[in-house]
Design an enzyme around this catalytic site. Structure first.
Site, mmCIF file in Angstrom:
data_model
loop_
_atom_site.group_PDB
_atom_site.id
_atom_site.type_symbol
_atom_site.label_atom_id
_atom_site.label_comp_id
_atom_site.label_asym_id
_atom_site.label_seq_id
_atom_site.Cartn_x
_atom_site.Cartn_y
_atom_site.Cartn_z
ATOM 1 N N ARG A 74 0.741 -1.398 0.087
ATOM 2 C CA ARG A 74 -0.065 -0.090 -0.140
ATOM 3 C C ARG A 74 1.056 1.388 0.065
ATOM 4 O O ARG A 74 0.497 1.988 -0.718
ATOM 5 C CB ARG A 74 -0.960 0.123 1.130
ATOM 6 C CG ARG A 74 -1.990 1.094 1.185
ATOM 7 C CD ARG A 74 -3.021 1.058 2.385
ATOM 8 N NE ARG A 74 -2.596 1.308 3.567
ATOM 9 C CZ ARG A 74 -3.170 0.945 4.970
ATOM 10 N NH1 ARG A 74 -4.454 0.644 4.599
ATOM 11 N NH2 ARG A 74 -2.865 1.077 6.008
ATOM 12 N N ARG A 104 9.905 18.605 -8.064
ATOM 13 C CA ARG A 104 11.481 18.234 -8.938
ATOM 14 C C ARG A 104 12.447 19.076 -7.893
ATOM 15 O O ARG A 104 13.762 18.747 -8.173
ATOM 16 C CB ARG A 104 11.168 18.867 -10.266
ATOM 17 C CG ARG A 104 10.495 18.066 -11.049
ATOM 18 C CD ARG A 104 10.281 18.717 -12.548
ATOM 19 N NE ARG A 104 9.743 20.307 -12.496
ATOM 20 C CZ ARG A 104 9.572 20.957 -13.214
ATOM 21 N NH1 ARG A 104 9.751 20.780 -14.650
ATOM 22 N NH2 ARG A 104 9.181 22.356 -13.257
ATOM 23 N N LYS A 135 -2.648 6.893 0.975
ATOM 24 C CA LYS A 135 -2.426 7.203 2.350
ATOM 25 C C LYS A 135 -1.368 8.370 2.573
ATOM 26 O O LYS A 135 -0.224 8.054 2.671
ATOM 27 C CB LYS A 135 -2.025 5.921 3.211
ATOM 28 C CG LYS A 135 -1.996 6.133 4.819
ATOM 29 C CD LYS A 135 -2.245 4.724 5.414
ATOM 30 C CE LYS A 135 -2.131 4.808 6.900
ATOM 31 N NZ LYS A 135 -3.239 5.599 7.648
ATOM 32 N N GLU A 178 -15.989 5.987 5.554
ATOM 33 C CA GLU A 178 -15.352 5.327 6.507
ATOM 34 C C GLU A 178 -15.183 6.320 7.725
ATOM 35 O O GLU A 178 -15.814 7.279 7.860
ATOM 36 C CB GLU A 178 -13.882 5.014 5.990
ATOM 37 C CG GLU A 178 -12.955 6.197 5.528
ATOM 38 C CD GLU A 178 -11.680 6.176 4.970
ATOM 39 O OE1 GLU A 178 -11.081 4.806 5.246
ATOM 40 O OE2 GLU A 178 -11.298 6.822 4.254
#
Ligand code: PMP
Length: 288
Positions: free
Chosen positions: A50, A103, A149, A182
């Site tokens: 993940r 960058r 995440k 959630e």
């Protein structure tokens, strides 16, 4: 306490990062929260997968292989003599200038903090949580996909503040069009007529490692599992409700917005799954 920072274990006081790190300036980075049980790291490869998926989604190059990161996690745990631990693995974009341009950040910052796990109070499991539905909706996928995440948790923190103000332990977040997604740091499940239901990934949520483990444990126990779109009224009419997450494992919910769920006590299916989950943490994992 020893902290892993860019390839080395250093004392906590020496684990310092520049104020020009874009993880700090912009929340530009990704992380994982992992747990170990009695010398076994639970679902480490799922967490690393993940992490790499999150990094790929924000075009962040992790300067270590999965195997190197796995070894770094284990070295950090051993360096702190921890058998039951909470592990925080963080990759930031690294030091840049005051502009957004990633960058300018030449090398990602990697750090790992391991600490004793802080368990939820026993009464949460015995009585169940009383939670609310937040007014703050979950980020929409086309703005910032909740599957990433990322270090930018303000969306969740705003809902958490609502929970704190309402004296609740968690807050359910709805999608922009009113579907249950959630909670601020946990996934949500309900049980209806012995079927386990949870919002599908397509609604926009973090694919919890615990969520996946619980779905598999339920199937193995002969309980059918379905991903379904739900509105708050579907939660209110549930027989049982519980949350899943690395720290919480499986925690029953007995009230939502002051409405009693099911019997008002942690449900049978919830407790059965919690037992199966806790058994699974004793046997599976990466040994250290
Ligand atoms: N949703 C969110 C927003 C989270 O931050 C987390 C992790 N704390 C979860 C769900 C649960 O995921 P996991 O089971 O992988 O800990």
């Amino acid at each position: 306490m020893k902290v892993f920072l860019n390839g080395q274990l250093v004392d906590r006081e020496d684990a310092r990062i520049t104020v020009f790190d874009h993880g700090l300036l912009y929340g530009d980075g990704v992380f994982e929260g992992i747990r170990s049980y009695n010398g076994l790291v639970f679902k480490l490869s799922e967490h690393l997968d993940r992490l790499y998926d999150s990094a790929k989604a924000i075009e962040l190059q992790i300067p270590m292989t999965k195997k190197e990161l796995e070894n770094a996690v284990i070295d950090t745990l051993n360096g702190n003599n921890l058998r039951d631990a909470y592990i925080r693995l963080v990759i930031t974009r690294g030091a840049g200038d005051l502009g957004l341009d990633p960058r300018k950040c030449k090398k990602a910052t990697v750090f790992i903090i391991t600490d004793r796990i802080v368990l939820y109070p026993r009464e949460y499991y015995e009585k169940g949580l009383e939670i609310i539905i937040a007014k703050t909706c979950r980020n929409i996928k086309c703005a910032l996909d909740p599957q990433i995440k990322s270090l930018n948790y303000l969306n969740n923190i705003l809902a958490k503040i609502e929970a704190i103000k309402a004296n609740a332990q968690e807050a359910i977040m709805l999608s922009n069009d009113g579907y249950v997604t959630e909670c601020t740091g946990d996934n949500i499940f309900i049980v209806k007529k012995n079927v386990l239901l949870t919002p599908p990934e397509s609604v926009g949520l973090l694919k919890g490692v615990t969520r996946h483990a619980v779905m598999n444990l339920a199937k193995a126990a002969g309980i059918s599992v379905k991903g379904v779109m739900m509105k708050p009224k579907d939660l209110y009419s549930a027989d049982e409700c519980f949350l899943t997450g690395t720290a919480a494992e499986i925690v029953p919910v007995t009230k939502i917005n002051d409405k009693t769920i099911g019997s008002g006590q942690p449900g049978k299916v919830t407790l059965k799954l919690l037992k199966a989950f806790q058994e699974s943490t004793k046997v599976a994992g990466v040994k250290y």
